[in-house]
Design a protein around this motif. Structure first.
Motif, PDB file in Angstrom:
ATOM      1  N   LEU A 153      -5.312 -25.142  16.085  1.00 18.77           N
ATOM      2  CA  LEU A 153      -6.040 -24.089  15.378  1.00 18.77           C
ATOM      3  C   LEU A 153      -6.013 -22.770  16.139  1.00 18.77           C
ATOM      4  CD1 LEU A 153      -7.790 -23.380  12.917  1.00 18.77           C
ATOM      5  CD2 LEU A 153      -9.793 -23.902  14.312  1.00 18.77           C
ATOM      6  N   ARG A 154      -5.965 -22.810  17.460  1.00 14.75           N
ATOM      7  CA  ARG A 154      -5.966 -21.573  18.229  1.00 14.75           C
ATOM      8  C   ARG A 154      -4.766 -20.706  17.850  1.00 14.75           C
ATOM      9  NH1 ARG A 154      -8.781 -20.930  22.818  1.00 14.75           N
ATOM     10  NH2 ARG A 154      -8.796 -23.182  23.197  1.00 14.75           N
ATOM     11  N   ALA A 155      -3.572 -21.300  17.824  1.00 13.34           N
ATOM     12  CA  ALA A 155      -2.369 -20.546  17.459  1.00 13.34           C
ATOM     13  C   ALA A 155      -2.429 -20.085  16.014  1.00 13.34           C
ATOM     14  CB  ALA A 155      -1.120 -21.413  17.690  1.00 13.34           C
ATOM     15  N   VAL A 156      -2.978 -20.932  15.155  1.00  9.55           N
ATOM     16  CA  VAL A 156      -3.112 -20.576  13.742  1.00  9.55           C
ATOM     17  C   VAL A 156      -4.008 -19.347  13.580  1.00  9.55           C
ATOM     18  CG1 VAL A 156      -4.043 -21.338  11.528  1.00  9.55           C
ATOM     19  CG2 VAL A 156      -2.692 -22.921  12.909  1.00  9.55           C
ATOM     20  N   ALA A 157      -5.175 -19.368  14.241  1.00  5.23           N
ATOM     21  CA  ALA A 157      -6.142 -18.279  14.083  1.00  5.23           C
ATOM     22  C   ALA A 157      -5.622 -16.968  14.650  1.00  5.23           C
ATOM     23  CB  ALA A 157      -7.461 -18.663  14.756  1.00  5.23           C
ATOM     24  N   VAL A 158      -4.955 -17.019  15.803  1.00  7.11           N
ATOM     25  CA  VAL A 158      -4.442 -15.799  16.424  1.00  7.11           C
ATOM     26  C   VAL A 158      -3.343 -15.179  15.561  1.00  7.11           C
ATOM     27  CG1 VAL A 158      -3.223 -14.858  18.424  1.00  7.11           C
ATOM     28  CG2 VAL A 158      -5.080 -16.502  18.752  1.00  7.11           C
ATOM     29  N   SER A 159      -2.387 -15.993  15.128  1.00  2.36           N
ATOM     30  CA  SER A 159      -1.302 -15.470  14.284  1.00  2.36           C
ATOM     31  C   SER A 159      -1.848 -14.961  12.956  1.00  2.36           C
ATOM     32  CB  SER A 159      -0.235 -16.542  14.048  1.00  2.36           C
ATOM     33  OG  SER A 159      -0.770 -17.653  13.348  1.00  2.36           O
ATOM     34  N   ASP A 160      -2.865 -15.657  12.422  1.00  5.15           N
ATOM     35  CA  ASP A 160      -3.514 -15.202  11.187  1.00  5.15           C
ATOM     36  C   ASP A 160      -4.028 -13.773  11.318  1.00  5.15           C
ATOM     37  OD1 ASP A 160      -3.118 -17.640  10.048  1.00  5.15           O
ATOM     38  OD2 ASP A 160      -5.206 -18.263  10.058  1.00  5.15           O
ATOM     39  N   THR A 161      -4.696 -13.511  12.424  1.00  6.15           N
ATOM     40  CA  THR A 161      -5.363 -12.217  12.594  1.00  6.15           C
ATOM     41  C   THR A 161      -4.364 -11.075  12.645  1.00  6.15           C
ATOM     42  OG1 THR A 161      -7.178 -13.300  13.767  1.00  6.15           O
ATOM     43  CG2 THR A 161      -6.950 -10.911  14.047  1.00  6.15           C
ATOM     44  N   TYR A 162      -3.305 -11.235  13.428  1.00  8.01           N
ATOM     45  CA  TYR A 162      -2.325 -10.152  13.534  1.00  8.01           C
ATOM     46  C   TYR A 162      -1.542  -9.972  12.231  1.00  8.01           C
ATOM     47  CZ  TYR A 162      -3.464 -10.179  18.470  1.00  8.01           C
ATOM     48  OH  TYR A 162      -4.144 -10.107  19.653  1.00  8.01           O
ATOM     49  N   ASN A 163      -1.181 -11.072  11.599  1.00  8.75           N
ATOM     50  CA  ASN A 163      -0.523 -10.955  10.290  1.00  8.75           C
ATOM     51  C   ASN A 163      -1.482 -10.381   9.250  1.00  8.75           C
ATOM     52  OD1 ASN A 163       2.223 -11.917  10.508  1.00  8.75           O
ATOM     53  ND2 ASN A 163       1.376 -13.938  10.939  1.00  8.75           N
ATOM     54  N   GLY A 164      -2.787 -10.716   9.391  1.00  7.65           N
ATOM     55  CA  GLY A 164      -3.770 -10.227   8.434  1.00  7.65           C
ATOM     56  C   GLY A 164      -3.917  -8.720   8.454  1.00  7.65           C
ATOM     57  N   ILE A 165      -3.873  -8.145   9.653  1.00  4.73           N
ATOM     58  CA  ILE A 165      -3.940  -6.681   9.761  1.00  4.73           C
ATOM     59  C   ILE A 165      -2.769  -6.051   9.018  1.00  4.73           C
ATOM     60  CG2 ILE A 165      -3.806  -4.737  11.362  1.00  4.73           C
ATOM     61  CD1 ILE A 165      -5.208  -6.576  13.430  1.00  4.73           C
ATOM     62  N   GLY A 166      -1.588  -6.613   9.227  1.00 11.18           N
ATOM     63  CA  GLY A 166      -0.398  -6.097   8.540  1.00 11.18           C
ATOM     64  C   GLY A 166      -0.483  -6.271   7.039  1.00 11.18           C
ATOM     65  N   LEU A 167      -1.032  -7.417   6.602  1.00 11.08           N
ATOM     66  CA  LEU A 167      -1.139  -7.675   5.166  1.00 11.08           C
ATOM     67  C   LEU A 167      -2.059  -6.666   4.496  1.00 11.08           C
ATOM     68  CD1 LEU A 167      -0.704  -9.453   2.645  1.00 11.08           C
ATOM     69  CD2 LEU A 167      -2.734 -10.734   3.354  1.00 11.08           C
ATOM     70  N   LEU A 168      -3.209  -6.399   5.089  1.00  9.87           N
ATOM     71  CA  LEU A 168      -4.158  -5.469   4.477  1.00  9.87           C
ATOM     72  C   LEU A 168      -3.547  -4.068   4.376  1.00  9.87           C
ATOM     73  CD1 LEU A 168      -7.513  -6.548   6.171  1.00  9.87           C
ATOM     74  CD2 LEU A 168      -6.639  -7.179   3.916  1.00  9.87           C
ATOM     75  N   ILE A 169      -2.853  -3.644   5.423  1.00  2.00           N
ATOM     76  CA  ILE A 169      -2.226  -2.314   5.403  1.00  2.00           C
ATOM     77  C   ILE A 169      -1.128  -2.259   4.349  1.00  2.00           C
ATOM     78  CG2 ILE A 169      -0.826  -0.686   6.718  1.00  2.00           C
ATOM     79  CD1 ILE A 169      -2.320  -1.657   9.237  1.00  2.00           C
ATOM     80  N   MET A 170      -0.225  -3.228   4.392  1.00  6.97           N
ATOM     81  CA  MET A 170       0.907  -3.212   3.463  1.00  6.97           C
ATOM     82  C   MET A 170       0.460  -3.458   2.025  1.00  6.97           C
ATOM     83  SD  MET A 170       3.574  -2.458   5.183  1.00  6.97           S
ATOM     84  CE  MET A 170       4.794  -2.841   3.936  1.00  6.97           C
ATOM     85  N   GLY A 171      -0.559  -4.310   1.855  1.00  4.69           N
ATOM     86  CA  GLY A 171      -1.053  -4.562   0.502  1.00  4.69           C
ATOM     87  C   GLY A 171      -1.611  -3.316  -0.141  1.00  4.69           C
ATOM     88  N   LEU A 172      -2.332  -2.507   0.644  1.00  2.00           N
ATOM     89  CA  LEU A 172      -2.865  -1.252   0.113  1.00  2.00           C
ATOM     90  C   LEU A 172      -1.761  -0.229  -0.128  1.00  2.00           C
ATOM     91  CD1 LEU A 172      -6.138  -0.927   2.230  1.00  2.00           C
ATOM     92  CD2 LEU A 172      -5.927  -1.561  -0.192  1.00  2.00           C
ATOM     93  N   VAL A 173      -0.707  -0.263   0.705  1.00  2.00           N
ATOM     94  CA  VAL A 173       0.441   0.613   0.470  1.00  2.00           C
ATOM     95  C   VAL A 173       1.077   0.300  -0.881  1.00  2.00           C
ATOM     96  CG1 VAL A 173       2.802   1.135   1.218  1.00  2.00           C
ATOM     97  CG2 VAL A 173       0.946   1.083   2.894  1.00  2.00           C
ATOM     98  N   VAL A 174       1.217  -0.982  -1.185  1.00  2.00           N
ATOM     99  CA  VAL A 174       1.789  -1.391  -2.478  1.00  2.00           C
ATOM    100  C   VAL A 174       0.912  -0.887  -3.624  1.00  2.00           C
ATOM    101  CG1 VAL A 174       2.301  -3.365  -3.967  1.00  2.00           C
ATOM    102  CG2 VAL A 174       3.009  -3.399  -1.571  1.00  2.00           C
ATOM    103  N   VAL A 175      -0.403  -0.980  -3.467  1.00  2.00           N
ATOM    104  CA  VAL A 175      -1.319  -0.503  -4.509  1.00  2.00           C
ATOM    105  C   VAL A 175      -1.117   0.992  -4.755  1.00  2.00           C
ATOM    106  CG1 VAL A 175      -3.739  -0.072  -5.085  1.00  2.00           C
ATOM    107  CG2 VAL A 175      -3.058  -2.271  -4.120  1.00  2.00           C
ATOM    108  N   VAL A 176      -1.057   1.763  -3.683  1.00  2.00           N
ATOM    109  CA  VAL A 176      -0.886   3.216  -3.817  1.00  2.00           C
ATOM    110  C   VAL A 176       0.451   3.546  -4.466  1.00  2.00           C
ATOM    111  CG1 VAL A 176      -0.634   5.379  -2.551  1.00  2.00           C
ATOM    112  CG2 VAL A 176      -2.415   3.751  -1.893  1.00  2.00           C
ATOM    113  N   LEU A 177       1.524   2.917  -3.997  1.00  2.00           N
ATOM    114  CA  LEU A 177       2.855   3.174  -4.567  1.00  2.00           C
ATOM    115  C   LEU A 177       2.919   2.776  -6.036  1.00  2.00           C
ATOM    116  CD1 LEU A 177       5.214   2.051  -1.645  1.00  2.00           C
ATOM    117  CD2 LEU A 177       4.616   4.387  -2.332  1.00  2.00           C
ATOM    118  N   ALA A 178       2.233   1.688  -6.380  1.00  2.00           N
ATOM    119  CA  ALA A 178       2.214   1.252  -7.781  1.00  2.00           C
ATOM    120  C   ALA A 178       1.517   2.275  -8.660  1.00  2.00           C
ATOM    121  CB  ALA A 178       1.521  -0.105  -7.885  1.00  2.00           C
ATOM    122  N   LEU A 179       0.375   2.780  -8.192  1.00  2.00           N
ATOM    123  CA  LEU A 179      -0.359   3.786  -8.975  1.00  2.00           C
ATOM    124  C   LEU A 179       0.441   5.075  -9.099  1.00  2.00           C
ATOM    125  CD1 LEU A 179      -3.957   3.239  -7.541  1.00  2.00           C
ATOM    126  CD2 LEU A 179      -3.080   2.512  -9.770  1.00  2.00           C
TER     127      LEU A 179
END
Length: 472
Positions: A175-201
Motif C-alpha cells: 500500500l505504501r507504493a500504491v499511495a505514494v504513486s497515487d498522490t503524484y499521479n493525482g496531482i497531474g490528473l487534476l491539472i490535466m483534467g482541468l486543462v481538458v475542460v478548458v480546451l473543450a469549452l
C-alpha cells in the motif's frame, strides 16, 4: 503516436516510478507484516491519504463512464460522494480506529464476535473486485488508450499490459507504493483534467446551443440516468457503502498515522470532490455530444485526442496510465488484504508469509480479470452498468454494517443469512422484476435486508436485538 508523445509519456511514467521508489525507501518499516504491507505501517500523512483516495476512485472507469453519459446529471455520482466521505470521517473512522482494524470486515467480526461473518463479506468483496471492478477498469482503460492514440495494438493487448504493470506496484510495494504513486499521479490528473475542460469549452466557444436541454440539467426526469428522486433514497447509501465500508477505498483511510490525520485526509478528498472533479467528469462528454453526437463511452478519449497537442497528449497519456494503474493496483492490494487477513490466516495458516501469499492472490486476480474483459466489450453506458451490478453486493454488505453498528444481541448467523437474502433479492429486482429505478431498488434492498436480519435473529435464533446507543 508521435515521437514526442512517446518521449513525454515514458519520461513522466518513469519519473513517477523513481520518485515512488525513493519515497518508499525513506520510510521506516512496521514489525507487523500485515499492517506494513496492507496499511503502509500506519504511516500515511493526510496528504497521501487524500491523494490515494482521490486517484483510487477517479480513473478511466469514471472519466470514460461518466463522460460517456454525455449529460450533466451524472455529476451527482461525484457530488453525492461528499456525503459518503463525511459519514466515513465522522462516524465510521472513529470505530475502525478504536477496534484497530486492518480490513473493514474486521469490524464485523468484532461487533458480532464471529469470524465467519467477516469471511463471508470478504468473499463478496473479492467476487465484486474480480467480476466487476477489475475487468471494467481494464476495459475502460484500454478503450481510452486506444481512442487516444492510433497504435497498431489490439484493445485486449493494451488491457494485458495495463494489468501487468499495475500488478507490479501492488505486488512489490504494498500500500505504501500504491499511495505514494497515487498522490503524484493525482496531482497531474487534476491539472490535466482541468486543462481538458478548458480546451473543450474553448472548442465550442463556451456555447452549448444545440445540446438538448435534458443533457444540461442536474434535475433528472424519470427517464434520465439519475432521476431526481433517487438522490434521497439509494444514492445516499451507495455513497456510504462505497466510501465507508468498501475495502478498496476505505483501506487508505485506515492507514493514517492517527485518527485525526486520517480524517484530515478524508476532508481534503471531499473538498476536491466538491470543487474540482464534477466538471472533469461531465463537461467534456457534453462538449463531445455537440461536436460528434451521441458516441457514448468513446466520447472522452475522442475529445482528448482531437484537442490536445502532441506533447500534451503524451503527458496526459502518462497521467491517465497512472490513474489506471493506481486504481488497478489499489484493488489488487485490497483484495490481497481481504484474502490474507480474513480468510487464509483465519482458516488455513495463521503463520503465512504475507508477501508471498499476497503475490499469489494478486497474480490469480490479474489473470482472471483479464479473462473477464471481453464480457464488457459490447456494453453501453458502462458506469450505470457497474453501479447496477454493484448493487448485488453493496446493499447486503451495508445492511450487515448498519445492523452491527446500530443493534446489540444480533446473531452472526442471522447476518450471514441476510447477506445471501439481500443479494438474491436485488438479483430478482435486476433480472426478473424491476418496478422502479435500480437506485430505488438498492434502497429497498437495504431496508428489507436490515428487517430480514432482525426478524431472523428474533424468530430463528431466539435473540431480541436492542438498540445500541453510541458506537462503543
Amino acid at each position: 503516436m508521435s515521437g514526442i508523445q512517446y518521449t513525454v509519456f515514458f519520461v513522466i511514467t518513469g519519473l513517477v516510478a523513481l520518485i515512488t521508489y525513493w519515497k518508499c525507501r525513506q520510510n521506516s518499516r512496521s514489525e507487523d507484516s500485515n499492517r506494513e504491507y496492507f496499511l503502509a505501517g500506519n504511516g500515511l500523512s493526510w496528504v497521501f491519504i487524500a491523494g490515494s483516495l482521490t486517484l483510487t476512485n477517479i480513473s478511466t472507469d469514471t472519466l470514460v463512464g461518466l463522460n460517456g453519459a454525455q449529460a450533466i446529471v451524472v455529476a451527482w455520482w461525484e457530488l453525492g460522494a461528499v456525503v459518503g466521505m463525511l459519514v466515513l470521517a465522522k462516524v465510521l473512522l472513529p470505530v475502525y480506529y478504536r477496534y484497530n482494524c486492518t480490513t473493514t470486515t474486521e469490524l464485523l467480526e468484532k461487533r458480532y464476535n464471529n469470524p465467519n461473518i467477516r469471511a463471508t463479506v470478504s468473499m463478496l468483496f473479492l467476487l465484486g473486485n474480480l467480476f466487476i471492478y477489475l475487468p471494467i477498469l481494464l476495459f475502460t482503460g484500454s478503450l481510452f488508450m486506444s481512442n487516444l492514440f492510433t497504435v497498431d495494438i489490439s484493445q485486449m493487448t493494451i488491457a494485458i499490459l495495463i494489468a501487468t504493470v499495475g500488478a507490479s506496484y501492488a505486488i512489490f510495494g504494498g500500500l505504501r507504493a500504491v499511495a505514494v504513486s497515487d498522490t503524484y499521479n493525482g496531482i497531474g490528473l487534476l491539472i490535466m483534467g482541468l486543462v481538458v475542460v478548458v480546451l473543450a469549452l474553448v472548442a465550442i466557444d463556451f456555447d452549448f446551443s444545440g445540446v438538448p436541454a435534458e443533457r444540461l440539467t442536474l434535475i433528472g426526469d424519470n427517464d434520465s440516468d439519475i432521476p431526481w428522486h433517487t438522490l434521497f433514497t439509494g444514492m445516499l447509501f451507495i455513497q456510504v457503502f462505497y466510501w465507508g465500508t468498501n475495502q478498496n477505498i476505505t483501506q487508505r483511510a485506515l492507514a493514517g498515522k492517527s485518527l485525526k490525520e486520517a480524517q484530515k485526509g478524508v476532508y481534503a478528498t471531499a473538498l476536491i470532490r466538491l470543487l474540482i472533479i464534477p466538471p472533469m467528469v461531465v463537461l467534456p462528454g457534453v462538449v463531445a455530444y455537440k461536436l460528434y453526437g451521441d458516441i457514448g463511452d468513446a466520447a472522452y478519449g475522442t475529445l482528448v485526442k482531437d484537442l490536445l497537442p502532441d506533447w500534451l497528449a503524451g503527458a496526459y497519456a502518462a497521467v491517465m496510465l497512472g490513474t489506471i494503474l493506481s486504481t488497478y493496483n489499489s484493488i489488487l492490494n485490497a483484495s490481497a488484504a481481504l484474502y490474507v487477513c480474513d480468510i487464509h490466516e483465519k482458516y488455513i495458516n495463521p503463520e503465512v508469509g504475507v508477501k508471498k501469499i499476497s503475490i499469489v492472490v494478486s497474480l490469480l486476480m490479474v489473470i482472471l480479470s483479464i479473462v473477464m474483459v471481453p464480457v464488457y466489450m459490447d456494453s453501453k453506458g458502462i458506469m450505470a452498468l457497474m453501479q447496477q451490478l454493484n448493487g448485488l453486493l453493496s446493499m447486503p454488505i451495508l445492511a450487515a454494517f448498519i445492523t452491527g453498528l446500530a443493534f446489540k444481541e444480533v446473531d452472526a448467523r442471522a447476518i450471514i443469512a441476510t447477506v445471501v437474502f439481500g443479494s438474491c433479492l436485488y438479483a430478482g429486482f435486476t433480472y426478473i422484476w424491476a418496478p422502479f429505478h435500480f437506485i430505488h431498488m438498492m434502497f429497498i434492498t437495504l431496508v428489507c435486508s436490515v428487517a430480514f436480519a432482525l426478524v431472523t435473529n428474533r424468530i430463528v435464533f431466539k435473540q431480541q436485538a436492542s438498540w445500541r446507543f453510541g458506537l462503543t
